[in-house]
Design a protein around this motif. Structure first.
Motif, PDB file in Angstrom:
ATOM      1  N   PRO A   1      50.951 -46.254 -66.049  1.00 57.39           N
ATOM      2  CA  PRO A   1      51.728 -46.800 -67.166  1.00 57.39           C
ATOM      3  C   PRO A   1      51.367 -46.035 -68.440  1.00 57.39           C
ATOM      4  O   PRO A   1      50.207 -45.644 -68.629  1.00 57.39           O
ATOM      5  N   PRO A   2      52.331 -45.790 -69.307  1.00 56.68           N
ATOM      6  CA  PRO A   2      52.083 -44.971 -70.500  1.00 56.68           C
ATOM      7  C   PRO A   2      50.912 -45.424 -71.352  1.00 56.68           C
ATOM      8  O   PRO A   2      50.206 -44.604 -71.927  1.00 56.68           O
ATOM      9  N   GLU A   3      50.681 -46.744 -71.418  1.00 52.35           N
ATOM     10  CA  GLU A   3      49.612 -47.240 -72.297  1.00 52.35           C
ATOM     11  C   GLU A   3      48.217 -46.857 -71.824  1.00 52.35           C
ATOM     12  O   GLU A   3      47.260 -46.935 -72.593  1.00 52.35           O
ATOM     13  N   ILE A   4      48.060 -46.421 -70.592  1.00 53.67           N
ATOM     14  CA  ILE A   4      46.729 -46.021 -70.099  1.00 53.67           C
ATOM     15  C   ILE A   4      46.720 -44.641 -69.458  1.00 53.67           C
ATOM     16  O   ILE A   4      45.717 -44.224 -68.898  1.00 53.67           O
ATOM     17  N   ALA A   5      47.808 -43.924 -69.545  1.00 50.94           N
ATOM     18  CA  ALA A   5      47.959 -42.661 -68.822  1.00 50.94           C
ATOM     19  C   ALA A   5      46.958 -41.594 -69.251  1.00 50.94           C
ATOM     20  O   ALA A   5      46.897 -41.229 -70.421  1.00 50.94           O
ATOM     21  N   PRO A   6      46.175 -41.077 -68.291  1.00 50.07           N
ATOM     22  CA  PRO A   6      45.194 -40.049 -68.626  1.00 50.07           C
ATOM     23  C   PRO A   6      45.818 -38.717 -69.029  1.00 50.07           C
ATOM     24  O   PRO A   6      45.262 -38.000 -69.852  1.00 50.07           O
ATOM     25  N   HIS A   7      46.969 -38.371 -68.470  1.00 51.18           N
ATOM     26  CA  HIS A   7      47.609 -37.116 -68.882  1.00 51.18           C
ATOM     27  C   HIS A   7      47.995 -37.167 -70.348  1.00 51.18           C
ATOM     28  O   HIS A   7      47.918 -36.157 -71.041  1.00 51.18           O
ATOM     29  N   SER A   8      48.393 -38.339 -70.828  1.00 53.14           N
ATOM     30  CA  SER A   8      48.787 -38.484 -72.231  1.00 53.14           C
ATOM     31  C   SER A   8      47.591 -38.539 -73.161  1.00 53.14           C
ATOM     32  O   SER A   8      47.747 -38.576 -74.376  1.00 53.14           O
ATOM     33  N   ALA A   9      46.402 -38.535 -72.592  1.00 49.69           N
ATOM     34  CA  ALA A   9      45.173 -38.456 -73.382  1.00 49.69           C
ATOM     35  C   ALA A   9      44.621 -37.030 -73.377  1.00 49.69           C
ATOM     36  O   ALA A   9      43.630 -36.750 -74.039  1.00 49.69           O
ATOM     37  N   GLY A  10      45.247 -36.154 -72.618  1.00 51.63           N
ATOM     38  CA  GLY A  10      44.715 -34.796 -72.468  1.00 51.63           C
ATOM     39  C   GLY A  10      43.436 -34.796 -71.656  1.00 51.63           C
ATOM     40  O   GLY A  10      42.640 -33.865 -71.732  1.00 51.63           O
ATOM     41  N   ALA A  11      43.224 -35.849 -70.853  1.00 56.62           N
ATOM     42  CA  ALA A  11      41.976 -36.013 -70.108  1.00 56.62           C
ATOM     43  C   ALA A  11      42.159 -35.835 -68.611  1.00 56.62           C
ATOM     44  O   ALA A  11      41.243 -36.112 -67.843  1.00 56.62           O
ATOM     45  N   ALA A  12      43.334 -35.383 -68.176  1.00 60.13           N
ATOM     46  CA  ALA A  12      43.584 -35.234 -66.747  1.00 60.13           C
ATOM     47  C   ALA A  12      44.276 -33.905 -66.463  1.00 60.13           C
ATOM     48  O   ALA A  12      45.003 -33.376 -67.308  1.00 60.13           O
ATOM     49  N   VAL A  13      44.019 -33.410 -65.278  1.00 59.21           N
ATOM     50  CA  VAL A  13      44.686 -32.199 -64.803  1.00 59.21           C
ATOM     51  C   VAL A  13      45.159 -32.425 -63.377  1.00 59.21           C
ATOM     52  O   VAL A  13      44.545 -33.163 -62.613  1.00 59.21           O
ATOM     53  N   ASP A  14      46.263 -31.797 -63.053  1.00 56.97           N
ATOM     54  CA  ASP A  14      46.750 -31.749 -61.685  1.00 56.97           C
ATOM     55  C   ASP A  14      46.527 -30.323 -61.207  1.00 56.97           C
ATOM     56  O   ASP A  14      46.988 -29.365 -61.856  1.00 56.97           O
ATOM     57  N   VAL A  15      45.802 -30.197 -60.101  1.00 54.76           N
ATOM     58  CA  VAL A  15      45.466 -28.873 -59.568  1.00 54.76           C
ATOM     59  C   VAL A  15      45.594 -28.875 -58.048  1.00 54.76           C
ATOM     60  O   VAL A  15      45.540 -29.927 -57.409  1.00 54.76           O
ATOM     61  N   THR A  16      45.736 -27.700 -57.505  1.00 57.09           N
ATOM     62  CA  THR A  16      45.687 -27.507 -56.062  1.00 57.09           C
ATOM     63  C   THR A  16      44.980 -26.188 -55.808  1.00 57.09           C
ATOM     64  O   THR A  16      44.478 -25.557 -56.747  1.00 57.09           O
ATOM     65  N   LEU A  17      44.925 -25.786 -54.563  1.00 61.19           N
ATOM     66  CA  LEU A  17      44.225 -24.553 -54.196  1.00 61.19           C
ATOM     67  C   LEU A  17      45.211 -23.468 -53.799  1.00 61.19           C
ATOM     68  O   LEU A  17      46.253 -23.741 -53.197  1.00 61.19           O
ATOM     69  N   VAL A  18      44.829 -22.236 -54.114  1.00 56.81           N
ATOM     70  CA  VAL A  18      45.595 -21.062 -53.701  1.00 56.81           C
ATOM     71  C   VAL A  18      44.653 -20.051 -53.066  1.00 56.81           C
ATOM     72  O   VAL A  18      43.438 -20.067 -53.309  1.00 56.81           O
ATOM     73  N   ASP A  19      45.241 -19.157 -52.269  1.00 60.89           N
ATOM     74  CA  ASP A  19      44.443 -18.069 -51.698  1.00 60.89           C
ATOM     75  C   ASP A  19      44.383 -16.917 -52.692  1.00 60.89           C
ATOM     76  O   ASP A  19      44.930 -17.002 -53.800  1.00 60.89           O
ATOM     77  N   GLN A  20      43.749 -15.834 -52.297  1.00 60.70           N
ATOM     78  CA  GLN A  20      43.552 -14.708 -53.213  1.00 60.70           C
ATOM     79  C   GLN A  20      44.856 -14.042 -53.643  1.00 60.70           C
ATOM     80  O   GLN A  20      44.900 -13.329 -54.646  1.00 60.70           O
ATOM     81  N   ASP A  21      45.939 -14.290 -52.904  1.00 61.74           N
ATOM     82  CA  ASP A  21      47.240 -13.747 -53.267  1.00 61.74           C
ATOM     83  C   ASP A  21      48.091 -14.729 -54.059  1.00 61.74           C
ATOM     84  O   ASP A  21      49.255 -14.455 -54.354  1.00 61.74           O
ATOM     85  N   GLY A  22      47.520 -15.902 -54.380  1.00 61.98           N
ATOM     86  CA  GLY A  22      48.236 -16.892 -55.169  1.00 61.98           C
ATOM     87  C   GLY A  22      49.119 -17.823 -54.364  1.00 61.98           C
ATOM     88  O   GLY A  22      49.879 -18.602 -54.944  1.00 61.98           O
TER      89      GLY A  22
END
Length: 161
Positions: A59-80
């Protein structure tokens, strides 16, 4: 993030998907998912819809992305090329048959191995994973404070100019 990258095996790297998200965009994501659930479950009350939507989109009132405190990441190999982590980043529980959950039981050994690499690197660098999204990690937001049993979060939602 650099520390997390250093904890990955050679030939593996992080792919940054998203960080800060403006409150208006967070509201749209939440509302869109809640409306999608409402169409699928017309018998649910507004409270049930809010709770169900909250398991996947904060919910927007507690959203970590809107605090700049969260990241979404995944993994890639050496070729991206993205590695197999069981489902695509941002797949909903319905779309992914639950494999969006970090510790989903229905993962291949290959995907489970990659998730372990991602978790170990990000947690080793001080991030906390949100268990309903294998790709979501935060630091010093409300969820991170709760998981670390801290009395308060350092960061909350903010609207940037």
């Amino acid at each position: 993030m650099q520390h997390a990258r250093s904890l990955l095996p050679a030939g593996t790297d992080l792919l940054f998907i998203e960080g800060y998200r403006p409150l208006v965009l967070q509201q749209r994501y939440f509302t869109d998912y809640r409306d999608e659930l409402a169409a699928t479950h017309p018998d649910w009350t507004p409270e049930q819809l809010h709770q169900a939507a909250s398991r996947y989109v904060s919910p927007p009132e507690i959203a970590p992305h809107s605090a700049g405190a969260a990241v979404d990441v995944t993994l890639v190999d050496q070729d991206g090329h993205e590695l197999d982590l069981g489902t695509r980043v941002n797949a909903s529980p319905e779309e992914s048959n639950g494999t969006c959950y970090t510790h989903a039981a229905n993962l291949s050994e290959h995907a489970r191995h990659h998730r372990t690499l991602l978790l170990n690197a990000m947690e080793g660098a001080g991030f906390t994973n949100y268990g309903t999204e294998f790709w979501h990690f935060s630091a010093a937001d409300r969820y991170d404070a709760l998981m670390r049993r801290q009395p308060h979060a350092r960061y909350g939602p903010v609207e940037l100019p």
